[in-house]
Design a protein around this motif. Structure first.
Motif, PDB file in Angstrom:
ATOM      1  N   LYS A   1       0.847  -1.198   0.000  1.00  0.00           N
ATOM      2  CA  LYS A   1       0.000   0.000   0.000  1.00  0.00           C
ATOM      3  C   LYS A   1       0.875   1.237   0.000  1.00  0.00           C
ATOM      4  O   LYS A   1       2.041   1.184   0.386  1.00  0.00           O
ATOM      5  CB  LYS A   1      -0.915   0.018   1.235  1.00  0.00           C
ATOM      6  CG  LYS A   1      -1.869  -1.162   1.349  1.00  0.00           C
ATOM      7  CD  LYS A   1      -2.674  -1.065   2.629  1.00  0.00           C
ATOM      8  CE  LYS A   1      -3.712  -2.188   2.721  1.00  0.00           C
ATOM      9  NZ  LYS A   1      -3.069  -3.511   2.855  1.00  0.00           N
TER      10      LYS A   1
ATOM     11  N   GLN B   1      -2.910   5.123   2.127  1.00  0.00           N
ATOM     12  CA  GLN B   1      -3.764   3.980   2.443  1.00  0.00           C
ATOM     13  C   GLN B   1      -3.415   3.390   3.800  1.00  0.00           C
ATOM     14  O   GLN B   1      -4.303   2.967   4.556  1.00  0.00           O
ATOM     15  CB  GLN B   1      -3.627   2.920   1.348  1.00  0.00           C
ATOM     16  CG  GLN B   1      -4.179   3.344  -0.002  1.00  0.00           C
ATOM     17  CD  GLN B   1      -3.838   2.358  -1.101  1.00  0.00           C
ATOM     18  OE1 GLN B   1      -2.814   1.678  -1.062  1.00  0.00           O
ATOM     19  NE2 GLN B   1      -4.704   2.288  -2.118  1.00  0.00           N
TER      20      GLN B   1
ATOM     21  N   ARG C   1     -15.423   6.597   0.650  1.00  0.00           N
ATOM     22  CA  ARG C   1     -14.672   5.764  -0.287  1.00  0.00           C
ATOM     23  C   ARG C   1     -13.692   4.853   0.445  1.00  0.00           C
ATOM     24  O   ARG C   1     -13.616   3.649   0.169  1.00  0.00           O
ATOM     25  CB  ARG C   1     -13.918   6.649  -1.283  1.00  0.00           C
ATOM     26  CG  ARG C   1     -13.182   5.848  -2.359  1.00  0.00           C
ATOM     27  CD  ARG C   1     -12.352   6.712  -3.279  1.00  0.00           C
ATOM     28  NE  ARG C   1     -11.267   7.382  -2.572  1.00  0.00           N
ATOM     29  CZ  ARG C   1     -11.220   8.665  -2.338  1.00  0.00           C
ATOM     30  NH1 ARG C   1     -12.196   9.456  -2.754  1.00  0.00           N
ATOM     31  NH2 ARG C   1     -10.205   9.197  -1.692  1.00  0.00           N
ATOM     32  N   GLU C   2     -12.937   5.421   1.388  1.00  0.00           N
ATOM     33  CA  GLU C   2     -11.970   4.621   2.136  1.00  0.00           C
ATOM     34  C   GLU C   2     -12.668   3.618   3.048  1.00  0.00           C
ATOM     35  O   GLU C   2     -12.194   2.494   3.219  1.00  0.00           O
ATOM     36  CB  GLU C   2     -11.068   5.542   2.960  1.00  0.00           C
ATOM     37  CG  GLU C   2     -10.063   6.319   2.141  1.00  0.00           C
ATOM     38  CD  GLU C   2      -9.114   5.403   1.389  1.00  0.00           C
ATOM     39  OE1 GLU C   2      -8.373   4.643   2.039  1.00  0.00           O
ATOM     40  OE2 GLU C   2      -9.107   5.447   0.149  1.00  0.00           O
TER      41      GLU C   2
ATOM     42  N   ARG D   1     -15.567   2.150   2.522  1.00  0.00           N
ATOM     43  CA  ARG D   1     -16.042   1.037   1.699  1.00  0.00           C
ATOM     44  C   ARG D   1     -14.889   0.178   1.196  1.00  0.00           C
ATOM     45  O   ARG D   1     -15.013  -1.052   1.086  1.00  0.00           O
ATOM     46  CB  ARG D   1     -16.864   1.577   0.520  1.00  0.00           C
ATOM     47  CG  ARG D   1     -17.464   0.497  -0.361  1.00  0.00           C
ATOM     48  CD  ARG D   1     -18.329   1.093  -1.463  1.00  0.00           C
ATOM     49  NE  ARG D   1     -19.576   1.617  -0.939  1.00  0.00           N
ATOM     50  CZ  ARG D   1     -20.646   0.868  -0.707  1.00  0.00           C
ATOM     51  NH1 ARG D   1     -20.614  -0.443  -0.918  1.00  0.00           N
ATOM     52  NH2 ARG D   1     -21.755   1.422  -0.258  1.00  0.00           N
ATOM     53  N   ARG D   2     -13.764   0.813   0.893  1.00  0.00           N
ATOM     54  CA  ARG D   2     -12.609   0.046   0.411  1.00  0.00           C
ATOM     55  C   ARG D   2     -12.126  -0.947   1.454  1.00  0.00           C
ATOM     56  O   ARG D   2     -11.709  -2.064   1.113  1.00  0.00           O
ATOM     57  CB  ARG D   2     -11.463   1.009   0.046  1.00  0.00           C
ATOM     58  CG  ARG D   2     -10.221   0.324  -0.514  1.00  0.00           C
ATOM     59  CD  ARG D   2      -9.154   1.328  -0.899  1.00  0.00           C
ATOM     60  NE  ARG D   2      -8.605   2.007   0.266  1.00  0.00           N
ATOM     61  CZ  ARG D   2      -7.623   1.515   1.017  1.00  0.00           C
ATOM     62  NH1 ARG D   2      -7.087   0.344   0.728  1.00  0.00           N
ATOM     63  NH2 ARG D   2      -7.168   2.198   2.053  1.00  0.00           N
TER      64      ARG D   2
ATOM     65  N   ASP E   1     -16.004  -2.928   2.815  1.00  0.00           N
ATOM     66  CA  ASP E   1     -17.001  -3.357   1.832  1.00  0.00           C
ATOM     67  C   ASP E   1     -18.418  -2.950   2.220  1.00  0.00           C
ATOM     68  O   ASP E   1     -19.395  -3.601   1.824  1.00  0.00           O
ATOM     69  CB  ASP E   1     -16.948  -4.882   1.617  1.00  0.00           C
ATOM     70  CG  ASP E   1     -15.689  -5.320   0.898  1.00  0.00           C
ATOM     71  OD1 ASP E   1     -15.233  -4.569   0.015  1.00  0.00           O
ATOM     72  OD2 ASP E   1     -15.162  -6.400   1.224  1.00  0.00           O
TER      73      ASP E   1
END
Length: 347
Positions: free
Chosen positions: A280, A284, A322-323, A325-326, A329
């Motif tokens: 990463k 991240q 966004r992060e 969900r990344r 999930d």
């Protein structure tokens, strides 16, 4: 009825964008002067296109190529300021970047037929230089806050793409002039140039949201010996321990350089070690700690999602979602609902 060419309308919109960018500047985030200058240059370029192809003002054809030649250096200079990297002194930097415009001026007097080819080479060269500058990914943006680095990085790629689009358009125009005496030149100039200007200006606006704070100084790159696994592991463990003990990830303005200064390890060493050990980038890696705490707060408290977002170090809801969900999930609200249901079933 007054006829207003589309490029003139674009110039007005870009001028509005400039005003918004200036008004957004504050003491904590000084303006990126090359980016602001770039917006104004795009305004001038749109006006020149409108005058030339909308009102038939032929005189602008002597000015437009020189103005166009200043665009790639301004993009490059703005990105250098954004990431805090440059290989030249300020005075030498200005001299080097001025060569593009000076070359076009010289060609205007001595070899006008070569101007189009020169512009293509200038745009392509700067696009390649920008891509090489940010080839490490978001970690190249050492002065950009981690929460903003992803958006700024993609904006930089779009800016490089806009330069390449301009180069492709100029190449097509040159060939069209040679083969069909410019039968399709107007359509390409109007469409391609306006598309490139819009993409470039929007990219600059996105990059403008990510700027170094006042007092930020650039740390010198140090080439560290990380060939052995121990060096990588020790670096990652040191950063991880600092994150857990000091909760530095909560700083919404945290950057790679700021993290490096606090941990006492060169930024380049941190970036290489985290990439090799985890696959990463540093952004991240930091966001993992932020999302982990956000999950705990969502499960253990009734704080609003927005309050939790700011508390763990995010500045925008889009980046937070966004992060989240990344890494999970799912969305923050869905996570809270699932954890609440699980807690009730255990009772």
């Amino acid at each position: 009825m007054l006829f207003i060419p589309l490029p003139i309308v674009v110039a007005i919109l870009l001028l509005v964008l400039f005003v918004v960018a200036v008004r957004r500047d504050d003491e904590d985030r000084p303006p990126n002067v090359p980016f602001l200058a770039l917006i104004l240059v795009n305004v001038l370029q749109s006006l020149l296109i409108g005058l030339r192809w909308g009102y038939g003002v032929q005189a602008v054809m002597y000015i437009a190529p020189v103005v166009a030649a200043t665009i790639p250096p301004l993009v490059y200079a703005g990105i250098c300021q954004l990431i805090g990297r440059s290989w030249f002194s300020p005075s030498l930097r200005v001299s080097v970047h001025a060569l593009s415009a000076l070359l076009i001026v010289a060609l205007s007097f001595f070899w006008r037929d070569a101007i189009d080819i020169a512009l293509v080479l200038i745009f392509v060269s700067y696009a390649v230089a920008i891509l090489l500058l940010v080839r490490p990914g978001t970690d190249a943006l050492r002065l950009a806050a981690f929460d903003e680095a992803g958006s700024a990085y993609h904006a930089i790629l779009f800016a490089a793409g806009a330069l390449l689009l301009s180069a492709i358009g100029d190449t097509f125009i040159f060939l069209d002039m040679e083969w069909t005496q410019g039968r399709n030149a107007l359509l390409v100039i109007m469409g391609g140039q306006l598309a490139a200007l819009i993409i470039l200006s929007v990219s600059v606006a996105a990059m403008g949201r990510s700027r170094p704070s006042v007092g930020t100084t650039e740390m010198a790159d140090v080439t560290d010996n990380l060939d052995n696994g121990a060096g990588v592991a020790e670096t990652v463990l040191a950063v991880q321990a600092f994150m857990q003990e000091k909760a530095i990830y909560r700083d919404c303005d945290l950057t790679l350089d700021r993290l490096a200064r606090k941990v006492g390890i060169p930024a380049r060493q941190i970036s290489i070690a985290i990439n090799e050990a985890t696959g990463k980038n540093v952004s991240q890696f930091v966001n993992q700690f932020r999302i982990s705490e956000a999950c705990d707060l969502l499960s253990q408290t009734k704080k609003p999602v927005t309050e939790i977002m700011f508390e763990v170090g995010f500045q925008t809801k889009s980046n937070f979602n966004r992060e989240f969900r990344r890494l999970t999930d799912t969305t923050p609200l869905e996570w809270r609902k699932t954890q609440s249901s699980a807690a009730k079933s255990r009772r």
